[in-house]
Write an enzyme that holds these catalytic residues in place. Structure first.
Site, PDB file in Angstrom:
ATOM      1  N   ASP A  37     -25.952 -15.026  46.877  1.00  0.00           N
ATOM      2  CA  ASP A  37     -24.551 -15.318  47.163  1.00  0.00           C
ATOM      3  C   ASP A  37     -24.280 -14.944  48.614  1.00  0.00           C
ATOM      4  O   ASP A  37     -25.124 -14.369  49.290  1.00  0.00           O
ATOM      5  CB  ASP A  37     -23.626 -14.607  46.175  1.00  0.00           C
ATOM      6  N   SER A  38     -23.119 -15.268  49.111  1.00  0.00           N
ATOM      7  CA  SER A  38     -22.912 -15.266  50.558  1.00  0.00           C
ATOM      8  C   SER A  38     -22.288 -13.998  51.115  1.00  0.00           C
ATOM      9  O   SER A  38     -22.220 -13.819  52.328  1.00  0.00           O
ATOM     10  CB  SER A  38     -21.988 -16.425  50.926  1.00  0.00           C
ATOM     11  N   GLY A  39     -21.794 -13.120  50.243  1.00  0.00           N
ATOM     12  CA  GLY A  39     -20.966 -12.014  50.699  1.00  0.00           C
ATOM     13  C   GLY A  39     -19.498 -12.351  50.580  1.00  0.00           C
ATOM     14  O   GLY A  39     -18.627 -11.500  50.733  1.00  0.00           O
ATOM     15  N   GLY A  40     -19.206 -13.623  50.284  1.00  0.00           N
ATOM     16  CA  GLY A  40     -17.807 -14.056  50.180  1.00  0.00           C
ATOM     17  C   GLY A  40     -17.061 -13.371  49.053  1.00  0.00           C
ATOM     18  O   GLY A  40     -15.869 -13.082  49.186  1.00  0.00           O
ATOM     19  N   PHE A  41     -17.743 -13.098  47.929  1.00  0.00           N
ATOM     20  CA  PHE A  41     -17.034 -12.453  46.816  1.00  0.00           C
ATOM     21  C   PHE A  41     -16.587 -11.051  47.206  1.00  0.00           C
ATOM     22  O   PHE A  41     -15.554 -10.572  46.728  1.00  0.00           O
ATOM     23  CB  PHE A  41     -17.908 -12.389  45.558  1.00  0.00           C
TER      24      PHE A  41
ATOM     25  N   ASP B  52     -17.370 -17.925  52.088  1.00  0.00           N
ATOM     26  CA  ASP B  52     -16.016 -18.386  51.764  1.00  0.00           C
ATOM     27  C   ASP B  52     -15.125 -17.193  51.508  1.00  0.00           C
ATOM     28  O   ASP B  52     -15.585 -16.056  51.463  1.00  0.00           O
ATOM     29  CB  ASP B  52     -16.049 -19.279  50.508  1.00  0.00           C
TER      30      ASP B  52
ATOM     31  N   GLN C 136     -12.793 -23.757  46.184  1.00  0.00           N
ATOM     32  CA  GLN C 136     -11.793 -22.720  45.913  1.00  0.00           C
ATOM     33  C   GLN C 136     -10.419 -23.374  45.733  1.00  0.00           C
ATOM     34  O   GLN C 136     -10.281 -24.586  45.846  1.00  0.00           O
ATOM     35  CB  GLN C 136     -11.763 -21.698  47.056  1.00  0.00           C
TER      36      GLN C 136
ATOM     37  N   CYS D 113     -36.423  -6.797  20.024  1.00  0.00           N
ATOM     38  CA  CYS D 113     -36.350  -7.205  18.615  1.00  0.00           C
ATOM     39  C   CYS D 113     -37.738  -7.317  17.979  1.00  0.00           C
ATOM     40  O   CYS D 113     -37.879  -7.141  16.766  1.00  0.00           O
ATOM     41  CB  CYS D 113     -35.602  -8.527  18.485  1.00  0.00           C
TER      42      CYS D 113
ATOM     43  N   GLY E 293     -14.058 -18.533  42.474  1.00  0.00           N
ATOM     44  CA  GLY E 293     -12.695 -18.045  42.289  1.00  0.00           C
ATOM     45  C   GLY E 293     -12.166 -18.176  40.882  1.00  0.00           C
ATOM     46  O   GLY E 293     -10.948 -18.176  40.676  1.00  0.00           O
TER      47      GLY E 293
END
Length: 380
Positions: free
Chosen positions: A89-93, A143, A194, A314, A221
């Site tokens: 991921d980009s760091g945007g979150f 983003d 977004q 299991c 988002g």
């Protein structure tokens, strides 16, 4: 290259060819934020439980150990001993999740490190450079993820900036892929849609980013505070406006029911921390709903977590024994629960792919959700 094998309504059964191998979709990406699955799960385990794609976090690896160190170690694949695809991921979150530690400007975002407080700047170019150093298979565009309850004017301005950032990401990715010392010159770029819960902003943004002809497209988002109904409504609205001949990725989602519903709306890629996070707390997924193994009723239960499950937990251990491990705070208990949950998610995706190929996905989804929800109420 993305090739659709079968359609069943909007549900798609496809395969996606990458420099690190071909994956079958729909698929679930197992989340290894800092280049490791939390819960003492190794990359050798990931192969055993059917993982196709591993996901790591750009921001966290930039902060520690540092993307330049990963590059010197030969890139993320070599660093963590994983030869299948990796999505970063980009760091945007983190622009969303570290809201108290950041300031957003046109050039990018100024952060304070959540570890030591040092100042960090990340814009589209820096995010692409970090991801190029990590040498992942798929890089996500940088983003801003606005809050689902943000005011319309704020969301519109944010989305417009994200569009400008995406063009910068694409240009920088092309530049980086042409350099001689780039570890993965075939790195792909996915754009991110977004628009919070505003259908018209989402649709317009989908149209604009589709023009850039990227390798894939994500819906970001969501699962950040809106209801499940709002999430499904947004998917109904926006997915038809994303390129049908490219993978569609729903970021950060979700529960088994969320995944079953989103596949029916045309989504291919998923990721979520739920299986590993819940597993570390003794909550395990089954076709009959989620179980809490800390519950006293499992103390003398000699059955596996789920009858017929092929996961390492299991196949070898009982609910009663795993409960004992969890109560005794033995790491093995946490590890077994995480292994089971990731296997459950990966196996669910296999069943989904089979149902689409057989042309009976809607019936499969209905039966699966009814069984899960009906028994979930009993287990609560």
């Amino acid at each position: 290259m993305y090739r659709i094998i079968k359609r069943d309504g909007l549900a798609k059964r496809a395969e996606f060819q990458t420099v690190h191998g071909t994956v079958q979709t729909p698929l679930f990406m197992n989340v290894g934020t800092a280049a490791a699955i939390k819960g003492a799960v190794a990359t050798t385990d990931l192969k055993q439980i059917g993982t196709q794609v591993e996901l790591s976090n750009t921001y966290h690896l930039h902060v520690r150990p540092g993307d330049h160190i990963v590059k010197k170690m030969g890139g993320l694949h070599k660093f963590m001993n994983w030869d299948r695809p990796i999505l970063t991921d980009s760091g945007g979150f983190q622009v969303f999740s570290l809201a108290s530690l950041r300031k957003i400007k046109e050039e990018g975002v100024y952060f304070q490190s959540h570890i030591d407080g040092r100042r960090i700047f990340m814009g589209p170019e820096q995010s692409m450079q970090i991801q190029s150093n990590l040498a992942s298979t798929i890089a996500m565009a940088f983003d801003e993820c606005p809050s689902s309850v943000a005011e319309r004017e704020y969301v519109q301005n944010s989305v417009d900036r994200t569009t400008r950032w995406l063009a910068r990401c694409k240009a920088e990715m092309q530049r980086l892929n042409s350099l001689e010392d780039t570890i993965n010159p075939h790195q792909m770029l996915f754009g991110i849609n977004q628009g919070a819960i505003y259908d018209d902003i989402r649709i317009e943004h989908a149209k604009r980013i589709s023009e850039l002809d990227l390798d894939g497209y994500a819906v970001g988002g969501l699962a950040v505070g809106e209801t499940h109904e709002e999430m499904y409504r947004i998917l109904d609205s926006v997915v038809p406006y994303l390129p049908a001949d490219k993978p569609t990725y729903l970021m950060g989602v979700g529960t088994p029911v969320n995944i079953l519903e989103a596949v029916d709306r045309g989504v291919d890629f998923f990721d979520c921390v739920y299986p590993s996070r819940n597993g570390r707390h003794g909550h395990v997924y089954t076709n009959d709903g989620k179980l809490n193994l800390f519950n006293a009723k499992y103390e003398l239960d000699d059955r596996p977590i789920e009858e017929g499950c092929g996961c390492p937990a299991c196949q070898n251990y009982s609910r009663g024994y795993i409960r004992h491990l969890l109560k005794a705070k033995e790491m093995l208990g946490m590890r077994l629960c995480v292994l089971h949950n990731l296997y459950f998610y990966n196996h669910l995706m296999e069943e989904i792919r089979d149902a689409i190929e057989a042309g009976n996905y809607k019936q499969f989804k209905k039966q699966k959700i009814e069984r899960y929800m009906q028994n979930q109420e009993k287990n609560a």
